[in-house]
Every structure is written in structure tokens, then in C-alpha cells.
Design a protein around this motif. Structure first.
Motif, short mmCIF file in Angstrom:
data_model
loop_
_atom_site.label_atom_id
_atom_site.label_comp_id
_atom_site.label_asym_id
_atom_site.label_seq_id
_atom_site.Cartn_x
_atom_site.Cartn_y
_atom_site.Cartn_z
N LEU A 31 16.63 41.26 67.88
CA LEU A 31 17.90 40.70 67.39
C LEU A 31 17.66 39.81 66.17
O LEU A 31 18.39 39.90 65.18
CB LEU A 31 18.58 39.89 68.51
CG LEU A 31 19.14 40.73 69.67
CD1 LEU A 31 19.70 39.82 70.75
CD2 LEU A 31 20.22 41.69 69.17
N THR A 32 16.63 38.97 66.26
CA THR A 32 16.34 38.07 65.15
C THR A 32 16.05 38.86 63.87
O THR A 32 16.60 38.59 62.80
CB THR A 32 15.12 37.17 65.48
OG1 THR A 32 15.31 36.63 66.77
CG2 THR A 32 14.95 36.08 64.46
N MET A 33 15.19 39.85 64.03
CA MET A 33 14.79 40.62 62.86
C MET A 33 15.95 41.44 62.30
O MET A 33 16.05 41.66 61.10
CB MET A 33 13.62 41.56 63.22
CG MET A 33 12.34 40.84 63.55
SD MET A 33 11.67 39.93 62.15
CE MET A 33 10.62 41.16 61.45
N THR A 34 16.85 41.89 63.19
CA THR A 34 18.01 42.65 62.71
C THR A 34 18.93 41.75 61.90
O THR A 34 19.46 42.17 60.85
CB THR A 34 18.77 43.26 63.91
OG1 THR A 34 17.84 43.93 64.73
CG2 THR A 34 19.84 44.21 63.45
N VAL A 35 19.10 40.54 62.38
CA VAL A 35 19.92 39.58 61.62
C VAL A 35 19.28 39.33 60.25
O VAL A 35 19.95 39.32 59.21
CB VAL A 35 20.07 38.25 62.41
CG1 VAL A 35 20.72 37.18 61.55
CG2 VAL A 35 20.90 38.48 63.66
N VAL A 36 17.96 39.17 60.28
CA VAL A 36 17.24 38.95 59.02
C VAL A 36 17.46 40.14 58.09
O VAL A 36 17.74 39.98 56.89
CB VAL A 36 15.73 38.75 59.29
CG1 VAL A 36 14.92 38.81 57.99
CG2 VAL A 36 15.48 37.41 59.98
N ALA A 37 17.34 41.36 58.63
CA ALA A 37 17.52 42.56 57.81
C ALA A 37 18.93 42.62 57.23
O ALA A 37 19.12 42.91 56.04
CB ALA A 37 17.26 43.81 58.66
N TYR A 38 19.93 42.31 58.06
CA TYR A 38 21.32 42.37 57.60
C TYR A 38 21.56 41.33 56.50
O TYR A 38 22.12 41.65 55.45
CB TYR A 38 22.26 42.13 58.78
CG TYR A 38 23.72 42.21 58.37
CD1 TYR A 38 24.31 43.44 58.11
CD2 TYR A 38 24.48 41.05 58.22
CE1 TYR A 38 25.64 43.51 57.69
CE2 TYR A 38 25.80 41.11 57.81
CZ TYR A 38 26.38 42.34 57.55
OH TYR A 38 27.68 42.42 57.13
N LEU A 39 21.10 40.10 56.76
CA LEU A 39 21.31 39.04 55.76
C LEU A 39 20.55 39.35 54.47
O LEU A 39 21.04 39.10 53.37
CB LEU A 39 20.86 37.69 56.33
CG LEU A 39 21.73 37.14 57.46
CD1 LEU A 39 21.15 35.84 57.99
CD2 LEU A 39 23.17 36.94 57.01
#
Lengths: 475, 207
Positions: B111-119
Motif C-alpha cells: 500500500l505504501t509503495m502504491t501510494v508512492v507510485a501514484y504520487l
């Protein structure tokens, strides 16, 4: 009809690789054909009169004739001759060494394919194709690296997996650099493209060469992999990457003019030497020691280039030329000692191994001393030159470089001390039977190491002459 | 151009954002479920979504997108065989379908990395490619980091990570330079990595 030399230099090893796949049962033939093929290619590049001898009335091989593949030019330029000679001749030596160490191995055909890819990488002029060909050669290396030959090498495959990961991590930087350079050609006033290209190129080469903090693949590959293949990777593959770096410095004048490059090279190089030296000095596994010794050697090459002098390029090339001899010896030693330890190369397992396998121990120690840059070896001459050039600018840097090499020496001596320890009471005292061919090869390599150490002038003269092809520090 | 072909050629641009999230979901499946049959299905589906993105990039040459997808499925097949060999030699303990170890950590990191990817895709748009393709690139890179970082001892999952990284590079690079030679070489690199990872998995078993 004129045949472009690149077609022969890429085509001959590839064609022979197919033949060798059919001859897997006959190791001697495989080794012989692989050696002859690479030797032929090496001589073709380094000895132009051979082209006249080979050319008959209707067929002529032209060294400078470019080969066009879908509009992309592959050509042997004068500056490419030294790198091509180096990779072909080194590969030929390693095929001879592997003859008795890797029976029925796929190293011979795959090694030829790798050499073809790497030769192509050196001859093609666009970064993107070079990067892809180097990547392909790196992936191919995994097959012989973990081939279960001799029952000891395939067990842990972490080295190969990590090698692929690191080589692939370096790929985007190189490929995107090509895009940025194309953009800079369209918008020459926008220097941000150049800055980004410099950073990406630097990062990619740091990964490819195992610079700190990307050094972990060097030790893992050396620990898990088959020694002859590891040596191939550390000499032929890494050598190609070094020559690629020199070629880029030569081709892209803007890269040399980046003011921060000289201190960056020196800092990275010294860091590699110091960290590698520290890790080597405390090492308890022979394979890892090879990896860290190579890290220090790579660091020394960075430092040599960081001097930003013509002599620095000469020293870097000399270090590279000295590496196959030293690593070849270490390979032969490591292979025998690992067999003795049933695949384990921890020093505790191999205590007293020198009494059971004296020649292998001698090969490992002499190779280690040579790689550390101590007398008598060609590497010593190169290291000595490096300390002199460095001390002229900063004695502290010279001391740091020397400390790194001393760390490797301490590691080698520490291992040697354990190998020479008295055999434990319960240990087998049976003398390990030695293959006479391996013995001859060890003696030959030790002789070549000592001779090149006693008479380094002839080699350094050739290297200095060859290094004149790289003019980026004089411009 | 027939109406069907016309409709087909417009399809990728409409569904490329869902395809990017499809890549994420299938990647999450591979990351969280420790059962090679499911992982294989997920990965096959991921290559389908990657193929949709390639169809958008190679809009005038859909056969190239098809080629990339087929190569991906071919690699999936090689991995399937290696996983079967490994499965046969390793005794199965417990239920066949199980979650990966350290599941809460994996969910959190995913989840953390997905948020990072999206941002990252919003804040640092990749030059010269559309936002949805950039999002797919970032998601693939994040998945690659997760696979390589947490499953380094598993040659197959590491291989999936490396191939995800290559897919991201392929999408980005092909958008700029959809040349035949680069595409061909990238396909070869993909195949070689697939073969090498399968080989490593089998060799480890053989020993």
C-alpha cells in the motif's frame, strides 16, 4: 567481395557456439575450438597483416569496413582494437583454463556467445544497443555460472539472480541517456539534458562496475559462482564495461568537461579501495575474498581515471590487463580448494589444505598477492605508478589507496596462514591427486605473472601506446 | 480499415488507465499469495494488461503489441514448468493455497509503495508519455522493487521483478522510440531473463 570485419568478429564466435553445443561430450574439442576461435578473432584485430593472408582473390576481410544492420552501423574503429584484442585473448586464456575445470560444460558455447555480444557492444556506436548487448551477455553468463558441473557449483543461485538484477538496474539509465542525447541534439541550448544524462550514465556505470554501494553483486557472484565463469565475468565482462566507459569519455567531450567528474572518480575509487580492503582483510571465505579483491582493483582503476591525466588512462588499462593473470591463478586455486572442501570455501573447513593440495594453495596465494598489487606482478607496476601519480597531488590519497591494497594482502595472507596450518588430528592426510594439465597451467600462469612483474616495461610500453587512442584528457 | 479494427484500435486508449490498475492488482496477487498456480495466472493476466498498454504505444503496428504479449506468456509458461519441477521435489506441507509469509508487512509495504507510485506519477510526470502510461511505469517499478527486495531467495519471483522493471522501461522507451531493432532486442532480453530465472529455479532444485 568485401566482408566487414565486424561480421567475422561477431559471426565466427556465434557460429562456433552452435557447433560446440553439438560437441558437449568432448570437452577437449570444445575448449580447443573455443580457444582457436577467440584467438583467431583477437589476432584478426591486433595483427592486420593476417587480413591480407586470409583474403583470397574474390573474398577480402576489411577491418575498417562498417557493417550495417537495419541502418545501425557496427564498425571497428582504431580505438576499439585494444578492447577487442583484450576480450578475445582473455577469453581464449580462460577457455584453456576451463578445459580441465569444467568438463562438458556449457561455458564454452555460452562463453563464445557472450564474447560475440560484448564485441558487438564495443563496435556499435549507440549507447542503447551497447547497453542491450551487455545486458544480454550478462544474462547468458548465468547459465554456466550455476551449472551443476563437478557437483559443487549449482547449489546456491543467489549470485546469478543478483547479477541479473544489478545488470538490469543499470539498463534504464543507459537507454534513457540515449534519449536525452537525442533530445540535446534537437535542443542544444538546454543543458539540463546533458546534466541528467551525466547523472544517469554515472549511476549506470557505478552499478555495472560494482562501485560502492552497489558492490554486493561482486562478492555474491564470487561466492556462489563457478570460479572460471566468475573470472570470465570479472575480466571479460567488466573489462568491456571499463572500455565502454573510456569510449564514452572519448566520444562525449561534454562528459569530460563536467568539472565534478575528477573528484567523483577519485572519491568513489578510494571508497571502493578502502571498503574493499577492510572487507577483504576480515574475510573468512575464499570466494568472497576474490570478490573484494576485484572491488579494490576496480577502485584503483577509478582512482587512476580520477587523476585526470593521460598516465591515469595508461595505468587503468594496465591494471585491467594484469587482472586476467592474477584472477586466472586464483580461479585455479579456488576451484581445487572448493573441491577439497566439498563445495565449501570457508577457511575453517580448509585448515591445513595446503598439505593436501599444495599447488592449488600456491596458485590462490600467488594470484591473490598479484591482484593486491604486490611484487612480483604486473599489477604491482601499475599500482606503484598509481601511488606515485597520486602522491604528487595528495599523499593522503596515496596512503588510502595503499591501505586498500594492503587490506587485500592481509586477507590473502590470513587465508594462506590457515591453509598452511597443521592438519587437524582427525583430518584425512591423503594427498589430493592433481591433474597434470592443471599443474602445467598453474606453473605457466605463475611464470607469466612473475615474468610480467620482473619485466613490466615491454607491456607498459604497449599499454601506453594503446592508451594514446584515448585522447580525452589531452583535449 | 474495417469498423471492428477501428474500434479495436481505439480501445487501448480508453482502457489504459484501468489496465495500469490491473497491473497493480495482478502484481499484488503475485506478492501476497504464495501458490505458484495462482501466481502464474496472475502474471499471465498482468502481461495481458501490459499488452493493452503496448497496443496504445504501437497504435499503427498492433502486431508488435501482440508479439510482446505472446513473449510474456511464453515466459510465463517457462516459469510454470520450473515451478512445477520445484513443486514436485519440495514436499507440500499444509494447505495448497496459502498467503505469503509476513502478510501484514507485505500489505503495508504494498500500500505504501502504491501510494508512492501514484504520487510520483502525479508530481513527477515522465516526459513525452501520457499520464496513464507513466502511472503504469511507476506501478511496474514499485512492484519490481517489492519482488526483488522481499523475495531475493526465490529465483522465480526475482525474475518476475526483473521482468516488471524491464516492462516499465519498455513502455517508457518504446513510447519515445518504437524502432524495430530496439523492440527486437528488448524482446530477446525478456526471453533470456525468463529462461535464466527458470534455469536458476530448476538448478537449485536439482542440487
Amino acid at each position: 567481395m568485401t566482408i566487414p570485419a565486424p561480421l567475422v568478429l561477431i559471426g565466427a564466435p556465434l557460429a562456433m557456439a552452435v557447433v560446440l553445443q553439438l560437441l558437449r561430450r568432448w570437452t577437449m574439442f570444445m575448449a580447443l575450438l573455443a580457444t582457436l576461435t577467440t584467438l583467431f578473432c583477437g589476432l584478426l584485430v591486433s595483427f592486420p597483416p593476417l587480413l591480407d593472408i586470409l583474403s583470397s582473390g574474390a573474398w577480402q576481410i576489411a577491418l575498417e569496413e562498417p557493417l550495417s544492420i537495419l541502418g545501425r552501423v557496427v564498425v571497428v574503429e582504431p580505438a576499439d582494437r585494444l578492447p577487442l584484442t583484450f576480450i578475445f585473448i582473455t577469453a581464449a586464456i580462460l577457455f584453456v583454463i576451463a578445459w580441465r575445470l569444467l568438463p562438458h560444460s556449457n561455458f564454452f558455447p555460452v562463453g563464445l556467445m557472450m564474447v560475440a555480444m560484448l564485441a558487438g557492444a564495443l563496435m556499435v556506436k549507440q549507447v542503447v544497443y551497447t547497453a542491450l548487448l551487455v545486458e544480454m551477455a550478462a544474462i547468458l553468463a548465468v547459465f554456466p555460472l550455476h551449472e551443476p558441473v563437478g557437483a559443487h557449483y549449482g547449489r546456491h543461485t543467489k549470485g546469478g539472480a543478483r547479477y541479473i538484477v544489478y545488470m538490469t538496474l543499470a539498463l534504464p539509465g543507459l537507454m534513457v541517456t540515449q534519449l536525452l542525447l537525442d533530445l540535446f541534439a534537437i535542443f542544444p541550448n538546454d543543458t539540463t539534458y546533458l546534466q541528467a544524462a551525466t547523472i544517469l550514465l554515472g549511476l549506470s556505470f557505478a552499478i555495472l562496475l560494482g562501485a560502492v554501494p552497489f558492490q554486493t553483486w561482486l562478492s555474491t557472484v564470487a561466492t556462489n559462482g563457478s570460479p572460471p565463469v566468475v573470472t570470465f565475468l570479472f575480466t571479460v565482462n567488466l573489462g568491456t564495461v571499463w572500455f565502454m566507459l573510456l569510449a564514452y569519455l572519448e566520444s562525449y567531450a561534454w562528459l569530460v568537461t563536467q568539472a565534478s567528474f575528477a573528484p567523483l572518480f577519485t572519491t568513489v575509487g578510494l571508497l571502493m579501495m578502502v571498503i574493499g580492503g577492510l572487507l577483504a582483510a576480515s574475510q573468512r571465505h575464499l570466494g568472497r575474498l576474490v570478490g573484494y579483491a576485484t572491488l579494490v582493483d576496480n577502485g584503483a582503476m577509478f582512482v587512476a581515471l580520477g587523476t585526470w591525466q593521460v598516465s591515469g588512462v595508461t595505468l587503468a588499462v594496465m591494471l585491467l590487463l594484469a587482472r586476467p593473470l592474477a584472477l586466472g591463478l586464483m580461479t585455479m586455486g579456488l576451484d581445487g580448494l572448493r573441491r577439497l572442501g566439498s563445495g565449501d570455501d570457508a577457511v575453517e573447513t580448509l585448515a591445513g589444505a595446503a598439505w593436501r593440495a599444495p599447488w592449488r594453495t600456491m596458485a590462490f596465494v600467488v594470484g591473490g598477492i598479484a591482484l593486491a598489487g604486490f611484487p612480483l606482478s604486473l599489477s604491482f607496476a601499475a599500482h606503484w605508478g598509481l601511488y606515485r601519480v597520486l602522491s604528487a597531488a595528495s599523499v593522503f590519497q596515496a596512503v588510502l589507496a595503499l591501505a586498500g591494497c594492503a587490506g587485500v594482502m592481509m586477507g590473502v595472507l590470513g587465508v594462506g596462514r590457515v591453509l598452511l596450518a597443521p592438519l587437524p588430528q582427525n583430518a584425512s592426510r591423503e594427498h589430493s591427486p592433481e591433474d597434470p594439465v592443471v599443474l602445467i597451467l598453474i606453473v605457466l600462469l605463475i611464470g607469466a605473472t612473475l615474468l610480467s612483474g620482473i619485466f613490466p616495461q615491454s607491456i607498459s610500453r604497449i599499454v601506453a601506446e594503446m592508451a594514446t587512442g584515448f585522447t580525452f584528457f589531452t583535449s | 480499415m474495417t469498423p471492428f479494427i477501428n474500434w479495436l484500435s481505439q480501445l487501448p486508449s480508453l482502457i489504459s488507465t484501468p489496465a495500469a490498475w490491473g497491473i497493480f492488482l495482478t502484481g499484488a496477487g503475485i506478492y501476497l499469495i504464495n501458490e505458484w498456480r495462482i501466481r502464474f495466472l496472475m502474471w499471465g493476466a498482468q502481461y495481458f494488461f501490459v499488452g493493452i498498454l503496448f497496443a496504445r504505444i504501437f497504435d499503427t503496428r498492433p502486431e508488435m503489441a501482440l508479439l510482446k504479449t505472446l513473449v510474456g506468456w511464453l515466459i510465463c509458461g517457462a516459469f510454470l514448468i520450473s515451478a512445477r519441477v520445484r513443486g514436485q521435489t519440495t514436499p507440500q506441507v499444509g494447505p495448497r493455497w496459502r498467503w505469503s509469509s509476513n502478510l501484514p508487512f507485505r500489505i503495508l509495504s504494498l500500500l505504501t509503495m502504491t501510494v508512492v507510485a501514484y504520487l510520483a506519477s502525479q508530481k513527477y510526470p515522465l516526459p513525452f508519455i501520457s499520464a496513464d502510461l507513466a502511472l503504469a511505469c511507476f506501478i511496474l517499478i514499485v512492484l519490481a522493487i517489492l519482488f526483488i527486495g522481499t523475495e531475493e531467495d526465490d529465483a522465480l519471483v526475482t525474475g518476475v521483478g526483473v521482468l516488471n522493471l524491464l516492462s516499465a522501461l519498455d513502455i517508457f522507451y518504446s513510447s519515445q522510440d518504437p524502432g524495430l531493432l530496439v523492440t527486437g532486442l528488448l524482446v530477446m532480453v525478456n526471453l533470456l531473463i525468463g529462461l535464466a530465472a527458470s534455469y536458476l529455479a530448476v538448478v537449485e532444485v536439482a542440487e
